[in-house]
Design a protein around this motif. Structure first.
Motif, PDB file in Angstrom:
ATOM      1  N   ARG A  60       0.826  -1.211   0.000  1.00  0.00           N
ATOM      2  CA  ARG A  60       0.000   0.000   0.000  1.00  0.00           C
ATOM      3  C   ARG A  60       0.860   1.262   0.000  1.00  0.00           C
ATOM      4  O   ARG A  60       0.633   2.199  -0.777  1.00  0.00           O
ATOM      5  N   VAL A  65      -0.031  -1.651  -4.959  1.00  0.00           N
ATOM      6  CA  VAL A  65      -1.285  -2.405  -5.029  1.00  0.00           C
ATOM      7  C   VAL A  65      -1.974  -2.084  -6.353  1.00  0.00           C
ATOM      8  O   VAL A  65      -2.402  -0.952  -6.578  1.00  0.00           O
ATOM      9  N   GLN A  70      -8.113  -4.378  -6.133  1.00  0.00           N
ATOM     10  CA  GLN A  70      -8.896  -3.733  -5.085  1.00  0.00           C
ATOM     11  C   GLN A  70     -10.187  -4.477  -4.721  1.00  0.00           C
ATOM     12  O   GLN A  70     -10.468  -4.683  -3.524  1.00  0.00           O
ATOM     13  N   ALA A 318      -2.989  -3.850   3.443  1.00  0.00           N
ATOM     14  CA  ALA A 318      -3.050  -3.075   2.209  1.00  0.00           C
ATOM     15  C   ALA A 318      -4.006  -1.897   2.297  1.00  0.00           C
ATOM     16  O   ALA A 318      -4.056  -1.066   1.372  1.00  0.00           O
ATOM     17  N   SER A 321      -2.510   3.344   5.893  1.00  0.00           N
ATOM     18  CA  SER A 321      -1.582   4.427   5.566  1.00  0.00           C
ATOM     19  C   SER A 321      -0.617   4.614   6.731  1.00  0.00           C
ATOM     20  O   SER A 321      -1.033   4.931   7.846  1.00  0.00           O
TER      21      SER A 321
END
Length: 356
Positions: A60, A65, A70, A318, A321
């Motif tokens: 990520r 990714v 997704q 994933a 942040s």
């Protein structure tokens, strides 16, 4: 004129399209889980779930990714996760837990209750976000990363600064770090205190975070202590289902007031999540059929459950942040350290008073 309902073929086509779209992400998580399992086989102290969530984090935060993955990441983080939690119930045999005696059962229940309540209180004091606090409390009190995975399915965030995936990553990092420290410290303390086999096993099983960490810590004492510790640990795992069920209801009530469709969500959602019901059914199956089924079969089910949860950890990582996670990193680790200390102290006090 009212719009006619979709035909079965149309509905089936929609489901098929969703599954086709999900496969790239599911395969990605499966490959990461396979690699994480191989790493765990080579270095047992490295949990496969920790490795998977770290790989997901790296994917990520380095922008690796693919967009194609997704949809599958969402399916893995929800459906595959819940399937893994259901299979986790096949680890547990209620008669084996009951055989420890009432003293050990009280120690386990008391430790889980005190750790969970104390961690929630300390999270508020330290200013740790709600999701991180709740998931750290669950992981420390119940069974590490697997419990974090189960609770993450029902926990509700408090807003933009309280992301569930980031909370799960912080909680897993915490229970992995302090559970690993417990592997090194508890065998030394067991010998220093001169505890007997049952007392030693119950203390290790009631205080150490992950099942694998319990095996490692107790195995450093003796094989007899290991047998007791694993059963005591699984006694904690039994409490995962009622805890998730109760917290799921409370979380929906807590968030419903802020959501515009909260009432509709509460009406449509089951009072007890279906995967919790599945977990309980799996526990009953194991308890009834334990002596009638080969140990190899139960071992295979446990391997599948761990693999599915490891896939889900990749999907969870994933979604995290690191920039946002870093805001509460130090506080989250402090919370995990305090929770670990409470777990060790409360369980030791209970063992000294109630277990012979």
């Amino acid at each position: 004129m009212s719009t006619p309902p979709a035909s079965p073929s149309t509905s089936g086509s929609g489901i098929g399209t969703t599954l086709v779209a999900a496969w790239p992400g599911i395969i990605l998580c499966g490959l990461v889980a396979l690699a994480a399992t191989l790493v765990n086989d080579a270095v047992p102290l490295l949990s496969s779930m920790l490795v998977a969530i770290l790989v997901g984090l790296a994917l990520r935060n380095f922008g690796a990714v693919p967009t194609l993955a997704q949809p599958g990441l969402k399916v893995t983080g929800r459906t595959v996760l819940r399937a893994g939690v259901v299979l986790l119930g096949l680890r547990l045999s209620l008669p084996a837990v009951a055989a420890l005696g009432w003293g050990a059962i009280v120690v386990v229940a008391l430790t889980v209750t005190c750790v969970f309540a104390a961690t929630l209180w300390m999270g508020r004091v330290l200013g740790v976000p709600h999701a991180t606090t709740l998931l750290t409390a669950t992981g420390t009190a119940i069974c590490g990363a697997a419990a974090v995975a189960g609770m993450s399915a029902v926990v509700q965030s408090d807003g933009e600064d309280d992301d569930v995936d980031e909370g799960a990553a912080a909680a897993i990092a915490s229970v992995t770090l302090f559970g690993t420290l417990a592997i090194l410290l508890l065998p030394v303390l067991v010998r220093a205190l001169g505890l007997g086999v049952t007392a030693s096993g119950v203390w290790v099983g009631a205080s150490v975070h992950e099942v694998g960490q319990v095996v490692a810590a107790a195995g450093l004492v003796s094989s007899a202590v290991l047998d007791v510790a694993v059963v005591a640990k699984l006694g904690r795992v039994v409490l995962l289902a009622p805890l998730v069920a109760v917290l799921g209801v409370l979380e929906r009530r807590r968030s419903g007031g802020r959501a515009t469709d909260g009432a509709a969500a509460r009406r449509s959602a089951p009072l007890v999540p279906l995967f919790v019901v599945g977990f309980l059914v799996a526990v009953i199956v194991r308890s009834v059929a334990d002596t009638h089924v080969s140990a190899d079969v139960w071992g295979w089910c446990n391997t599948v459950a761990t693999f599915l949860l490891t896939m889900a950890m990749c999907a969870m990582g994933a979604g995290v942040s690191l920039r946002r996670l870093a805001r509460t990193g130090a506080r989250s680790l402090a919370l995990g350290a305090c929770a670990g200390v409470v777990s060790a102290v409360v369980s030791l006090a209970g063992v000294l008073l109630l277990v012979r």
